[in-house]
Design a protein around this motif. Structure first.
Motif, short mmCIF file in Angstrom:
data_model
loop_
_atom_site.label_atom_id
_atom_site.label_comp_id
_atom_site.label_asym_id
_atom_site.label_seq_id
_atom_site.Cartn_x
_atom_site.Cartn_y
_atom_site.Cartn_z
N ALA A 1 -1.72 -0.75 -9.84
CA ALA A 1 -2.07 -0.78 -8.41
C ALA A 1 -3.02 0.36 -8.10
O ALA A 1 -2.78 1.50 -8.50
N GLU B 1 -5.71 2.12 -4.96
CA GLU B 1 -5.98 2.17 -3.51
C GLU B 1 -7.37 1.68 -3.16
O GLU B 1 -7.63 1.33 -2.02
N CYS C 1 -2.80 -2.20 -3.91
CA CYS C 1 -1.42 -1.83 -3.58
C CYS C 1 -0.85 -2.89 -2.63
O CYS C 1 -1.51 -3.28 -1.67
N GLN D 1 2.96 1.22 -4.89
CA GLN D 1 2.54 2.62 -4.94
C GLN D 1 1.26 2.76 -5.77
O GLN D 1 1.10 2.07 -6.79
#
Length: 342
Positions: A49, A51, A92, A110
């Motif tokens: 994941a 951002e 995410c 996360q």
């Protein structure tokens, strides 16, 4: 950038390398024996994941992902090279399901969270492993094992603490643009918002809270009507629902009930979320002929939720509304901290 929040893909881990048959033949080693090395392990498929991604657009045209195979074993007991792992980056909030069984495989919420979704195959054994007192010169080795192969269904569920819901043209996009730096498309016709919009609203302390503007729901949305049914999943993670109602509507109670019925039909705990109601567009209401305070009281008795009178365009009533949001979020955080330490 297109907002893609669902995708189906196929992943396959690398095959293990084959073991080999080899014998030592050095000049001064009269009984060298078997020396075939093992095959290397195949590469695994790993989801990470990040951002920097906000959509599953990368999977719209690329549906097959395969990790590297392991290398073949070598002579002199040399093990083959391991296949390189395949790292697949996703936003995410991505939920990963097995498309064939519908089992939940992982939920990446996360940053930098990793999930090994398909293990690489083991390398085959070389003939060195089959040396025994009965067989001093084994002439066979094992092939590598295939890597795991899976059909996956990816769903993106936005990570927002506050979800703004309501009928089409209730003013959700205007509200989020007034509260944050988000600039969604705004117009005076229904279904202006075709994709969820995120905006970061600053608290007095300076911390940011993510608000999500969800495309308008209509009656039957949970069964597939309109646009909102595709995006109801994006409010599953929210802690607070901000229900926006058009104060210029000819039947405010009906509008409120329509949204509540859709939340109940969709399920997944949405009706259990804390809600705040806001009658929007009060600047366009004829206050001499419409008693907004009485309507707010009626909604409060019906919903048992706080009701605010606001105008997203003129920013009237937004500060008390935000104070209520911050207060509810603080209460939720306090309860969660108690549960963690109890």
């Amino acid at each position: 950038m297109q907002f893609i929040d669902q995708a189906k893909i196929e992943v396959e881990a690398g095959k293990g390398g084959d073991g080999i048959v080899a014998f030592r033949r050095e000049k001064y080693v009269p009984a060298g024996g078997p020396s075939g090395g093992n095959g290397g392990r195949g590469g695994s498929v790993i989801f990470v994941a990040v951002e920097s991604l906000q959509t599953l657009l990368d999977f719209r045209y690329n549906h097959i992902f395969k990790a590297e195979n392991g290398g073949r074993g070598g002579p002199n007991n040399c093990t083959g090279a391991s296949g390189k792992d395949l790292i697949i980056e996703v936003p995410c909030g991505t939920v990963i399901y097995d498309a064939e069984t519908d089992d939940l495989l992982g939920d990446l919420t996360q940053p930098n969270q990793r999930l090994v979704i398909a293990q690489g195959g083991k390398g085959g054994l070389g003939n060195q492993h089959f040396l025994s007192n009965r067989n001093r010169a084994p002439e066979y080795a094992l092939p590598g094992l295939p890597g795991e192969r899976k059909l996956l269904r990816l769903e993106l569920k936005l990570l927002a603490e506050v979800g703004i819901i309501g009928l089409p043209n209730a003013g959700k996009s205007t509200l989020i643009s007034s509260l944050s730096a988000a600039r969604p498309k705004i117009a005076d016709y229904p279904f202006t918002t075709l994709i969820p919009n995120l905006g970061v609203v600053r608290k007095p302390t300076g911390d940011g809270t993510v608000f999500a503007d969800i495309p308008g729901l209509i009656e039957g949305a949970a069964e597939g009507a309109g646009l909102g049914h595709d995006f109801l999943r994006h409010i599953e993670r929210t802690r607070v629902l901000l229900h926006l109602i058009d104060a210029t509507s000819d039947d405010i109670i009906r509008d409120y009930n329509t949204i509540q019925q859709e939340l109940q039909a969709y399920g997944r705990g949405l009706t259990e979320r804390m809600q705040i109601l806001a009658l929007n567009k009060i600047d366009a209401v004829d206050r001499e002929n419409v008693d907004l305070e009485a309507l707010a009281t009626q909604l409060n008795h019906l919903s048992h939720a706080p009701v605010f009178l606001i105008s997203a365009v003129t920013r009237t009533g937004l500060e008390p509304l935000l104070q209520q949001v911050w207060g509810i979020l603080d209460q939720i955080n306090a309860v969660e901290e108690v549960e963690v330490f109890s």
